[in-house]
Design a protein around this motif. Structure first.
Motif, mmCIF file in Angstrom:
data_model
loop_
_atom_site.group_PDB
_atom_site.id
_atom_site.type_symbol
_atom_site.label_atom_id
_atom_site.label_comp_id
_atom_site.label_asym_id
_atom_site.label_seq_id
_atom_site.Cartn_x
_atom_site.Cartn_y
_atom_site.Cartn_z
ATOM 1 N N THR A 52 0.841 -1.188 0.000
ATOM 2 C CA THR A 52 0.000 0.000 0.000
ATOM 3 C C THR A 52 0.882 1.246 0.000
ATOM 4 O OG1 THR A 52 -1.606 -1.213 1.333
ATOM 5 C CG2 THR A 52 -1.911 1.148 1.190
ATOM 6 N N THR A 53 0.415 2.287 -0.649
ATOM 7 C CA THR A 53 1.134 3.555 -0.655
ATOM 8 C C THR A 53 0.536 4.470 0.409
ATOM 9 O OG1 THR A 53 1.491 3.323 -3.024
ATOM 10 C CG2 THR A 53 1.845 5.504 -2.078
ATOM 11 N N SER A 58 5.113 6.831 0.700
ATOM 12 C CA SER A 58 5.920 5.707 1.173
ATOM 13 C C SER A 58 5.128 4.414 0.967
ATOM 14 C CB SER A 58 6.273 5.880 2.651
ATOM 15 O OG SER A 58 5.100 5.930 3.429
ATOM 16 N N VAL A 59 5.833 3.370 0.644
ATOM 17 C CA VAL A 59 5.203 2.067 0.386
ATOM 18 C C VAL A 59 5.383 1.196 1.620
ATOM 19 C CG1 VAL A 59 5.217 0.020 -1.066
ATOM 20 C CG2 VAL A 59 5.654 2.259 -2.080
ATOM 21 N N TYR A 60 4.289 0.630 2.089
ATOM 22 C CA TYR A 60 4.354 -0.294 3.222
ATOM 23 C C TYR A 60 3.443 -1.476 2.947
ATOM 24 C CZ TYR A 60 -0.091 1.660 4.837
ATOM 25 O OH TYR A 60 -1.399 2.049 4.936
ATOM 26 N N THR A 61 3.630 -2.527 3.710
ATOM 27 C CA THR A 61 2.839 -3.742 3.544
ATOM 28 C C THR A 61 1.706 -3.751 4.561
ATOM 29 O OG1 THR A 61 4.807 -4.916 2.819
ATOM 30 C CG2 THR A 61 2.938 -6.258 3.480
ATOM 31 N N ASP A 62 0.490 -3.860 4.078
ATOM 32 C CA ASP A 62 -0.690 -3.916 4.937
ATOM 33 C C ASP A 62 -1.087 -5.381 5.111
ATOM 34 O OD1 ASP A 62 -2.984 -3.395 6.365
ATOM 35 O OD2 ASP A 62 -4.185 -2.957 4.575
ATOM 36 N N CYS A 63 -0.953 -5.872 6.317
ATOM 37 C CA CYS A 63 -1.269 -7.280 6.595
ATOM 38 C C CYS A 63 -2.500 -7.411 7.486
ATOM 39 C CB CYS A 63 -0.072 -7.964 7.244
ATOM 40 S SG CYS A 63 1.297 -8.213 6.114
ATOM 41 N N SER A 64 -3.445 -6.497 7.350
ATOM 42 C CA SER A 64 -4.650 -6.575 8.170
ATOM 43 C C SER A 64 -5.483 -7.812 7.820
ATOM 44 C CB SER A 64 -5.485 -5.306 8.044
ATOM 45 O OG SER A 64 -5.866 -5.100 6.704
ATOM 46 N N GLY A 65 -5.454 -8.243 6.566
ATOM 47 C CA GLY A 65 -6.167 -9.464 6.175
ATOM 48 C C GLY A 65 -5.582 -10.698 6.845
ATOM 49 N N GLN A 66 -4.264 -10.727 6.955
ATOM 50 C CA GLN A 66 -3.598 -11.833 7.642
ATOM 51 C C GLN A 66 -3.984 -11.848 9.124
ATOM 52 O OE1 GLN A 66 0.661 -11.414 8.112
ATOM 53 N NE2 GLN A 66 0.962 -13.618 7.927
ATOM 54 N N ASP A 67 -3.995 -10.675 9.750
ATOM 55 C CA ASP A 67 -4.396 -10.585 11.162
ATOM 56 C C ASP A 67 -5.836 -11.035 11.356
ATOM 57 O OD1 ASP A 67 -1.899 -9.607 11.851
ATOM 58 O OD2 ASP A 67 -2.523 -7.505 11.649
ATOM 59 N N GLU A 68 -6.703 -10.660 10.431
ATOM 60 C CA GLU A 68 -8.110 -11.057 10.534
ATOM 61 C C GLU A 68 -8.266 -12.569 10.425
ATOM 62 O OE1 GLU A 68 -10.327 -8.895 7.636
ATOM 63 O OE2 GLU A 68 -9.885 -6.961 8.562
ATOM 64 N N GLN A 69 -7.534 -13.193 9.508
ATOM 65 C CA GLN A 69 -7.628 -14.654 9.353
ATOM 66 C C GLN A 69 -7.106 -15.375 10.591
ATOM 67 O OE1 GLN A 69 -9.934 -15.128 6.761
ATOM 68 N NE2 GLN A 69 -8.868 -17.052 6.817
ATOM 69 N N LEU A 70 -5.985 -14.902 11.148
ATOM 70 C CA LEU A 70 -5.462 -15.532 12.360
ATOM 71 C C LEU A 70 -6.417 -15.344 13.530
ATOM 72 C CD1 LEU A 70 -1.701 -14.616 12.002
ATOM 73 C CD2 LEU A 70 -2.701 -16.891 11.842
ATOM 74 N N SER A 71 -7.057 -14.185 13.613
ATOM 75 C CA SER A 71 -8.061 -13.965 14.661
ATOM 76 C C SER A 71 -9.266 -14.877 14.470
ATOM 77 C CB SER A 71 -8.512 -12.513 14.666
ATOM 78 O OG SER A 71 -7.466 -11.679 15.045
ATOM 79 N N LEU A 72 -9.645 -15.086 13.220
ATOM 80 C CA LEU A 72 -10.768 -15.977 12.927
ATOM 81 C C LEU A 72 -10.458 -17.414 13.333
ATOM 82 C CD1 LEU A 72 -13.582 -16.277 11.647
ATOM 83 C CD2 LEU A 72 -12.412 -16.726 9.476
#
Length: 105
Positions: A52-53, A58-72
């Motif tokens: 994500t920009t 600045s470019v960074y990696t958004d891992c909110s989907g990964q966090d959501e899956q682990l929470s699930l």
């Protein structure tokens, strides 16, 4: 007298095997916070991370989907452990401790 001694030994065996079961299998629920960090490092659900920009280009990696899956995963596992208590009580009442523990393993 022999039955009384065997019953006392059986209680110790039950206690020790229960302790081993807790040490081997209870860490999933109680140690999830530490395990989630390791699972992220190992790359579980890493396909859900996106680049994500930011506001300042600045470019960074958004891992909110990964966090959501682990929470699930944790939510489903903890809820299933609560829902299984009713059938588990039935097995304890009808078949006894040893049979229920063998089925659980």
């Amino acid at each position: 007298m022999l039955v009384c001694q065997f019953g006392g030994m059986l209680r110790w065996v039950t206690l020790l095997s229960g302790l081993v079961e807790c040490l081997c299998f209870a860490g999933i629920a109680f140690g999830w916070a530490s395990m989630a960090v390791i699972l992220k490092r190992e790359g579980y659900f890493s396909d859900l991370c996106i680049n994500t920009t930011g506001a300042n280009s600045s470019v960074y990696t958004d891992c909110s989907g990964q966090d959501e899956q682990l929470s699930l995963v944790f939510t489903i596992a903890s809820m299933m452990s609560r829902f299984i208590t009713l059938p588990n009580g039935f097995f304890f009442d009808h078949f006894g401790t040893m049979t229920t523990r063998i089925l659980a393993m």
